[in-house]
Scaffold this motif. Structure first.
Motif, PDB file in Angstrom:
ATOM      1  N   ILE A   1      28.579  16.602  10.399  1.00 38.96           N
ATOM      2  CA  ILE A   1      30.005  16.647  10.679  1.00 38.96           C
ATOM      3  C   ILE A   1      30.687  17.309   9.499  1.00 38.96           C
ATOM      4  O   ILE A   1      30.413  16.969   8.353  1.00 38.96           O
ATOM      5  CB  ILE A   1      30.579  15.234  10.911  1.00 38.96           C
ATOM      6  N   GLY A   2      31.559  18.250   9.786  1.00 44.02           N
ATOM      7  CA  GLY A   2      32.232  18.978   8.723  1.00 44.02           C
ATOM      8  C   GLY A   2      33.735  18.975   8.882  1.00 44.02           C
ATOM      9  O   GLY A   2      34.279  18.519   9.885  1.00 44.02           O
ATOM     10  N   GLY A   3      34.403  19.512   7.887  1.00 46.87           N
ATOM     11  CA  GLY A   3      35.859  19.572   7.878  1.00 46.87           C
ATOM     12  C   GLY A   3      36.407  20.878   8.410  1.00 46.87           C
ATOM     13  O   GLY A   3      35.701  21.887   8.475  1.00 46.87           O
ATOM     14  N   HIS A   4      37.669  20.843   8.771  1.00 46.00           N
ATOM     15  CA  HIS A   4      38.351  22.012   9.341  1.00 46.00           C
ATOM     16  C   HIS A   4      39.840  21.960   9.006  1.00 46.00           C
ATOM     17  O   HIS A   4      40.645  22.524   9.717  1.00 46.00           O
ATOM     18  CB  HIS A   4      38.120  22.013  10.857  1.00 46.00           C
ATOM     19  N   THR A   5      40.220  21.274   7.953  1.00 48.03           N
ATOM     20  CA  THR A   5      41.587  20.955   7.520  1.00 48.03           C
ATOM     21  C   THR A   5      42.152  19.805   8.352  1.00 48.03           C
ATOM     22  O   THR A   5      41.545  19.381   9.327  1.00 48.03           O
ATOM     23  CB  THR A   5      42.574  22.157   7.559  1.00 48.03           C
ATOM     24  N   ARG A   6      43.307  19.346   7.963  1.00 39.10           N
ATOM     25  CA  ARG A   6      43.940  18.230   8.670  1.00 39.10           C
ATOM     26  C   ARG A   6      44.777  18.690   9.850  1.00 39.10           C
ATOM     27  O   ARG A   6      44.842  18.014  10.866  1.00 39.10           O
ATOM     28  CB  ARG A   6      44.803  17.419   7.705  1.00 39.10           C
TER      29      ARG A   6
ATOM     30  N   LEU B   1      47.446  23.229   0.218  1.00 41.94           N
ATOM     31  CA  LEU B   1      46.051  23.603   0.393  1.00 41.94           C
ATOM     32  C   LEU B   1      45.134  22.446   0.023  1.00 41.94           C
ATOM     33  O   LEU B   1      44.233  22.083   0.773  1.00 41.94           O
ATOM     34  CB  LEU B   1      45.750  24.842  -0.460  1.00 41.94           C
ATOM     35  N   HIS B   2      45.386  21.846  -1.114  1.00 42.68           N
ATOM     36  CA  HIS B   2      44.583  20.693  -1.548  1.00 42.68           C
ATOM     37  C   HIS B   2      44.685  19.547  -0.537  1.00 42.68           C
ATOM     38  O   HIS B   2      43.665  18.948  -0.176  1.00 42.68           O
ATOM     39  CB  HIS B   2      45.035  20.228  -2.936  1.00 42.68           C
ATOM     40  N   ALA B   3      45.883  19.242  -0.094  1.00 43.16           N
ATOM     41  CA  ALA B   3      46.071  18.142   0.863  1.00 43.16           C
ATOM     42  C   ALA B   3      45.332  18.406   2.170  1.00 43.16           C
ATOM     43  O   ALA B   3      44.734  17.490   2.742  1.00 43.16           O
ATOM     44  CB  ALA B   3      47.558  17.926   1.133  1.00 43.16           C
ATOM     45  N   GLU B   4      45.357  19.626   2.645  1.00 37.16           N
ATOM     46  CA  GLU B   4      44.679  19.978   3.896  1.00 37.16           C
ATOM     47  C   GLU B   4      43.161  19.909   3.771  1.00 37.16           C
ATOM     48  O   GLU B   4      42.490  19.339   4.619  1.00 37.16           O
ATOM     49  CB  GLU B   4      45.097  21.376   4.370  1.00 37.16           C
ATOM     50  N   VAL B   5      42.634  20.490   2.711  1.00 37.82           N
ATOM     51  CA  VAL B   5      41.175  20.588   2.559  1.00 37.82           C
ATOM     52  C   VAL B   5      40.569  19.264   2.090  1.00 37.82           C
ATOM     53  O   VAL B   5      39.681  18.705   2.748  1.00 37.82           O
ATOM     54  CB  VAL B   5      40.809  21.744   1.606  1.00 37.82           C
ATOM     55  N   ALA B   6      41.033  18.759   0.960  1.00 36.27           N
ATOM     56  CA  ALA B   6      40.482  17.505   0.440  1.00 36.27           C
ATOM     57  C   ALA B   6      40.842  16.333   1.344  1.00 36.27           C
ATOM     58  O   ALA B   6      40.039  15.412   1.537  1.00 36.27           O
ATOM     59  CB  ALA B   6      40.983  17.255  -0.977  1.00 36.27           C
ATOM     60  N   GLY B   7      42.035  16.386   1.924  1.00 36.30           N
ATOM     61  CA  GLY B   7      42.463  15.307   2.821  1.00 36.30           C
ATOM     62  C   GLY B   7      41.595  15.187   4.050  1.00 36.30           C
ATOM     63  O   GLY B   7      41.259  14.073   4.475  1.00 36.30           O
ATOM     64  N   CYS B   8      41.191  16.306   4.624  1.00 39.46           N
ATOM     65  CA  CYS B   8      40.344  16.226   5.820  1.00 39.46           C
ATOM     66  C   CYS B   8      38.972  15.658   5.457  1.00 39.46           C
ATOM     67  O   CYS B   8      38.394  14.884   6.209  1.00 39.46           O
ATOM     68  CB  CYS B   8      40.227  17.572   6.529  1.00 39.46           C
ATOM     69  N   LYS B   9      38.460  16.034   4.281  1.00 41.82           N
ATOM     70  CA  LYS B   9      37.159  15.513   3.848  1.00 41.82           C
ATOM     71  C   LYS B   9      37.218  13.992   3.686  1.00 41.82           C
ATOM     72  O   LYS B   9      36.341  13.274   4.168  1.00 41.82           O
ATOM     73  CB  LYS B   9      36.732  16.181   2.542  1.00 41.82           C
ATOM     74  N   LEU B  10      38.257  13.516   3.040  1.00 39.82           N
ATOM     75  CA  LEU B  10      38.407  12.073   2.851  1.00 39.82           C
ATOM     76  C   LEU B  10      38.544  11.338   4.180  1.00 39.82           C
ATOM     77  O   LEU B  10      37.939  10.275   4.376  1.00 39.82           O
ATOM     78  CB  LEU B  10      39.615  11.781   1.962  1.00 39.82           C
ATOM     79  N   GLN B  11      39.327  11.879   5.097  1.00 41.44           N
ATOM     80  CA  GLN B  11      39.497  11.246   6.413  1.00 41.44           C
ATOM     81  C   GLN B  11      38.175  11.131   7.150  1.00 41.44           C
ATOM     82  O   GLN B  11      37.852  10.077   7.707  1.00 41.44           O
ATOM     83  CB  GLN B  11      40.471  12.038   7.278  1.00 41.44           C
TER      84      GLN B  11
ATOM     85  N   GLY C   1      31.709   6.994   7.371  1.00 42.83           N
ATOM     86  CA  GLY C   1      30.930   6.301   6.351  1.00 42.83           C
ATOM     87  C   GLY C   1      29.804   7.150   5.777  1.00 42.83           C
ATOM     88  O   GLY C   1      28.801   6.617   5.312  1.00 42.83           O
ATOM     89  N   ALA C   2      29.956   8.458   5.816  1.00 48.07           N
ATOM     90  CA  ALA C   2      28.962   9.377   5.268  1.00 48.07           C
ATOM     91  C   ALA C   2      29.683  10.596   4.719  1.00 48.07           C
ATOM     92  O   ALA C   2      30.864  10.822   5.006  1.00 48.07           O
ATOM     93  CB  ALA C   2      27.972   9.793   6.351  1.00 48.07           C
ATOM     94  N   GLN C   3      28.952  11.382   3.955  1.00 49.51           N
ATOM     95  CA  GLN C   3      29.552  12.553   3.321  1.00 49.51           C
ATOM     96  C   GLN C   3      29.734  13.693   4.318  1.00 49.51           C
ATOM     97  O   GLN C   3      28.833  14.011   5.087  1.00 49.51           O
ATOM     98  CB  GLN C   3      28.661  13.020   2.175  1.00 49.51           C
ATOM     99  N   ALA C   4      30.911  14.312   4.279  1.00 52.18           N
ATOM    100  CA  ALA C   4      31.169  15.538   5.027  1.00 52.18           C
ATOM    101  C   ALA C   4      30.760  16.679   4.107  1.00 52.18           C
ATOM    102  O   ALA C   4      31.328  16.858   3.040  1.00 52.18           O
ATOM    103  CB  ALA C   4      32.646  15.648   5.392  1.00 52.18           C
ATOM    104  N   ARG C   5      29.767  17.448   4.494  1.00 55.97           N
ATOM    105  CA  ARG C   5      29.196  18.450   3.600  1.00 55.97           C
ATOM    106  C   ARG C   5      29.619  19.875   3.927  1.00 55.97           C
ATOM    107  O   ARG C   5      29.566  20.746   3.079  1.00 55.97           O
ATOM    108  CB  ARG C   5      27.676  18.337   3.620  1.00 55.97           C
TER     109      ARG C   5
END
Length: 71
Positions: A1-6, A19-29, A35-39
């Motif tokens: 499972i990966g990120g694609h922004t918020r 930019l930080h909120a969109e990218v890092a925020g989606c990873k954290l969500q 319960g696993a890392q989004a890589r």
């Protein structure tokens, strides 16, 4: 499972804090929910002009291992 922004913005048009909120925020969500890392990350829109050097840096800094674009 990966990120694609918020919220699916064109990342090359974002201010640094957005930019930080969109990218890092989606990873954290994602990580909180599964319960696993989004890589991996996929850039919204995916056109070359939609992906800035700042966006690539934000993806790296967020901790994604790889990133792709599709158009």
């Amino acid at each position: 499972i990966g990120g694609h922004t918020r919220s699916h913005p064109v990342v090359s048009r974002l201010a640094p804090n957005e930019l930080h909120a969109e990218v890092a925020g989606c990873k954290l969500q994602i990580e909180e929910r599964i319960g696993a890392q989004a890589r991996s990350f996929c850039y919204p829109n995916g056109m070359p002009e939609d992906i800035s050097e700042a966006a690539r840096d934000a993806v790296r800094q967020a901790g994604f291992v790889c990133a792709v674009a599709a158009y």
